[in-house]
Enzyme design. Structure first.
Site, mmCIF file in Angstrom:
data_model
loop_
_atom_site.group_PDB
_atom_site.id
_atom_site.type_symbol
_atom_site.label_atom_id
_atom_site.label_comp_id
_atom_site.label_asym_id
_atom_site.label_seq_id
_atom_site.Cartn_x
_atom_site.Cartn_y
_atom_site.Cartn_z
ATOM 1 N N LYS A 173 2.597 -10.373 14.552
ATOM 2 C CA LYS A 173 2.999 -11.744 14.225
ATOM 3 C C LYS A 173 4.480 -11.722 13.851
ATOM 4 O O LYS A 173 4.844 -11.345 12.734
ATOM 5 C CB LYS A 173 2.196 -12.326 13.065
ATOM 6 C CG LYS A 173 2.450 -13.844 12.898
ATOM 7 C CD LYS A 173 2.250 -14.347 11.493
ATOM 8 C CE LYS A 173 3.442 -14.125 10.615
ATOM 9 N NZ LYS A 173 4.675 -14.892 11.028
ATOM 10 N N GLY A 204 2.951 -17.540 14.556
ATOM 11 C CA GLY A 204 2.396 -18.341 13.475
ATOM 12 C C GLY A 204 3.196 -18.205 12.210
ATOM 13 O O GLY A 204 4.129 -17.392 12.128
ATOM 14 N N ASP A 205 2.840 -18.990 11.217
ATOM 15 C CA ASP A 205 3.519 -18.888 9.929
ATOM 16 C C ASP A 205 2.743 -17.949 9.007
ATOM 17 O O ASP A 205 1.628 -17.524 9.306
ATOM 18 C CB ASP A 205 3.718 -20.263 9.294
ATOM 19 C CG ASP A 205 2.409 -21.009 9.041
ATOM 20 O OD1 ASP A 205 1.349 -20.360 8.919
ATOM 21 O OD2 ASP A 205 2.445 -22.251 8.957
ATOM 22 N N GLY A 206 3.358 -17.634 7.864
ATOM 23 C CA GLY A 206 2.744 -16.696 6.941
ATOM 24 C C GLY A 206 1.452 -17.180 6.324
ATOM 25 O O GLY A 206 0.437 -16.456 6.337
ATOM 26 N N PRO A 207 1.431 -18.402 5.766
ATOM 27 C CA PRO A 207 0.213 -18.860 5.082
ATOM 28 C C PRO A 207 -0.998 -19.015 6.006
ATOM 29 O O PRO A 207 -2.126 -18.972 5.536
ATOM 30 C CB PRO A 207 0.642 -20.225 4.516
ATOM 31 C CG PRO A 207 2.126 -20.135 4.387
ATOM 32 C CD PRO A 207 2.568 -19.316 5.551
ATOM 33 N N GLY A 210 -0.415 -15.366 9.274
ATOM 34 C CA GLY A 210 -0.160 -14.157 8.502
ATOM 35 C C GLY A 210 -1.297 -13.824 7.560
ATOM 36 O O GLY A 210 -1.747 -12.670 7.476
ATOM 37 N N GLU A 248 8.129 -2.879 3.710
ATOM 38 C CA GLU A 248 9.574 -2.749 3.556
ATOM 39 C C GLU A 248 10.052 -4.113 3.101
ATOM 40 O O GLU A 248 10.018 -5.086 3.865
ATOM 41 C CB GLU A 248 10.224 -2.318 4.873
ATOM 42 C CG GLU A 248 11.661 -1.861 4.718
ATOM 43 C CD GLU A 248 12.643 -3.009 4.739
ATOM 44 O OE1 GLU A 248 13.181 -3.334 3.648
ATOM 45 O OE2 GLU A 248 12.882 -3.586 5.800
ATOM 46 N N CYS A 282 18.589 -6.643 4.752
ATOM 47 C CA CYS A 282 17.956 -6.338 3.472
ATOM 48 C C CYS A 282 18.647 -5.186 2.751
ATOM 49 O O CYS A 282 18.583 -5.080 1.530
ATOM 50 C CB CYS A 282 16.485 -6.026 3.669
ATOM 51 S SG CYS A 282 16.184 -4.676 4.848
ATOM 52 N N GLU A 382 18.393 -11.236 -4.042
ATOM 53 C CA GLU A 382 18.831 -10.985 -2.673
ATOM 54 C C GLU A 382 19.398 -12.273 -2.087
ATOM 55 O O GLU A 382 18.739 -13.308 -2.085
ATOM 56 C CB GLU A 382 17.655 -10.494 -1.828
ATOM 57 C CG GLU A 382 18.017 -10.015 -0.459
ATOM 58 C CD GLU A 382 16.844 -9.357 0.255
ATOM 59 O OE1 GLU A 382 17.046 -8.315 0.887
ATOM 60 O OE2 GLU A 382 15.721 -9.878 0.149
#
Length: 479
Positions: A173, A204-207, A210, A248, A282, A382
């Site tokens: 994903k 797709g999105d995370g919620p 994911g 990560e 990152c 960050e």
């Protein structure tokens, strides 16, 4: 740009239509803030279908030989090279990477992961004898791979390549903000002959997608790259099924410049390193720690270097920095700069707003902030933009204390005219990686961090091990 297959998913060796429960979203060109295409967003039903395909393919793919997997990876490298320009074009359109960066560092990083995975696979001992016991390293199973948008070919390949090398099957994903490069990579894998079901792609999105992937009972492992906040949710989602989670995550990497450094060369070099990819890395060493006695010299070099950076449309020749990926990313950078200034930081170069002449797009002024203290949000959070903060230290012990005063531990940087001094500082930094005197990433090493920067390692044999289980066969040697 025209992108075929963005409205479909790659499942069981075919491009298939989304389920009825899937939705879609526009992908924006961050340089113009206009929609360039639509991508499908999968739901639980689509993830179920992809995981089932991966589970069915695991029985046979897990039994392939090392030689067969080496040949497969070599074919992938060959096809990847032939599609490099397509990958680069997708990156420029969807994430605003300047054409020069997209076609070199971005595409090359993905290629490097596949080639180093071949070397790791050829040299890895999948069996070893310990007395009368045989220890075997076997593929962990079906893997859920979740990747972000900032270095997509690198981050996709850093998971797909070792998973294939290990004999695992997978569902990827990618980020919905920059999905098109993943479509091209899926086409590369298909053309290279990856067996049906071994690699599957669901946007797709995370919620939604994911979460469905990380919590799925038939997924044996999740490999996630993204923010620490999202990583916590991934771990929570995976916990009930006790699956392995390799992560990560975020970073706030300190760059210690020792008092004997050649600041005239170190400052512009390290500034360019932070600003590359518009600061969206990152492991960017954006938190500079400099000797009190050298502050004015450092700031003078930083101001000159920052003001020389060319910001503009990513397809324009000579542009070094394109836009940030999204409005949310732009707004976060502006908020952190504003908060730092309100807290007492001084703008040395750049600052709030867009660069002159750029009224549309998520462009940020290359910024240097001085008088930053470690208790400021910008020194701890960050930022993911072309922003450097400068904090002074009194002596080496103070510098190391400041460097380690963070919840993160991804990377560190140190520069000195005395290599042994730099090495001594590197040993005391609580990070998974340290760059000495401007050394870049080495794909033969391990990528990953301490503390809230993650709990796994990628690249070479370190990444391969993440996708393997360890089995002890007692009595293997017989009586």
């Amino acid at each position: 740009m025209r992108m075929t297959n963005a409205d479909r998913f790659y499942i069981d060796g075919e491009w298939v239509d989304p389920s009825a429960s899937a939705s879609s979203t526009d992908v924006l060109d961050p340089a113009t803030e206009t929609a360039i295409a639509t991508v499908a967003l999968g739901g639980a039903e689509d993830v179920d279908r992809a995981v089932a395909a991966a589970r069915a393919a695991f029985a046979s793919f897990s039994q392939t030989t090392v030689a067969e997997r080496v040949q497969l990876l070599e074919r992938i490298v060959e096809v990847y090279r032939s599609r490099s320009q397509d990958i680069a074009d997708a990156l420029t359109a969807e994430m605003g990477a300047p054409a020069s960066l997209a076609g070199t560092a971005q595409v090359g990083a993905g290629l490097g992961q596949f080639t180093f995975a071949i070397d790791a696979l050829k040299n890895f001992a999948f069996e070893e004898q310990r007395g009368g016991t045989q220890v075997r390293y076997e593929p962990i199973g079906v893997c859920g791979l979740i990747t972000p948008w900032n270095w997509p070919p690198l981050l996709i390949a850093a998971k797909v390549a070792p998973a294939l090398a290990a004999g695992c099957t997978m569902v990827l994903k990618p980020s919905e903000l920059a999905p098109f490069n993943a479509v091209v990579i899926a086409e590369v894998l298909h053309e290279a002959g990856v067996p049906a079901g071994v690699f599957n792609l669901v946007h797709g999105d995370g919620p939604t997608a994911g979460s469905a992937l990380t919590s799925h009972p038939d997924v044996d492992m999740v490999s996630f790259t993204g923010s620490t906040r999202a990583g916590v949710e991934v771990a929570r989602s995976a916990a009930p099924t006790v699956k392995r989670v390799a992560q990560e995550l975020g970073g706030k990497s300190a760059n210690i410049m020792l008092d004997d450094a050649d600041f005239a060369s170190v400052v512009p070099r390290d500034l360019a390193d932070v600003y590359a990819n518009s600061g969206q890395s990152c492991n960017a060493g954006a938190r500079w720690l400099v000797p009190e006695t050298k502050l004015e010299e450092v700031l003078a070099h930083a101001r000159t270097a920052a003001e020389a950076v060319v910001v503009g449309h990513p397809e324009q020749e000579g542009v070094q920095i394109g836009p940030l990926v999204s409005r949310a990313a732009y707004d976060k950078v502006q908020r952190l700069i504003r908060g730092a200034v309100d807290a007492g930081a001084t703008v040395v170069a750049g600052g709030l707003g867009r660069p002159a002449g750029l009224d549309v797009g998520y462009f940020v002024r290359p910024t240097v902030l001085a008088n930053v203290t470690n208790d400021m949000e910008i020194a701890q959070e960050e930022i993911f933009g072309p922003v450097v903060t400068v904090t002074t230290y009194t002596d080496v012990d103070d510098a190391i204390r400041l460097a380690n005063d963070t919840v993160y531990g991804l990377a560190g940087f140190v520069s000195s005219a005395d290599l042994e001094r730099a090495r001594a500082v590197a040993r005391r930094m609580r990070t998974g990686m340290v760059h000495v005197n401007g050394a870049g990433l080495d794909f033969a090493g391990a990528f990953g961090g301490y503390k809230q920067s993650g709990n796994g390692r990628e690249y070479s044999d370190f990444g391969l091990r993440e996708f393997l289980e360890t089995k002890s066969v007692f009595g293997y040697a017989g009586a």
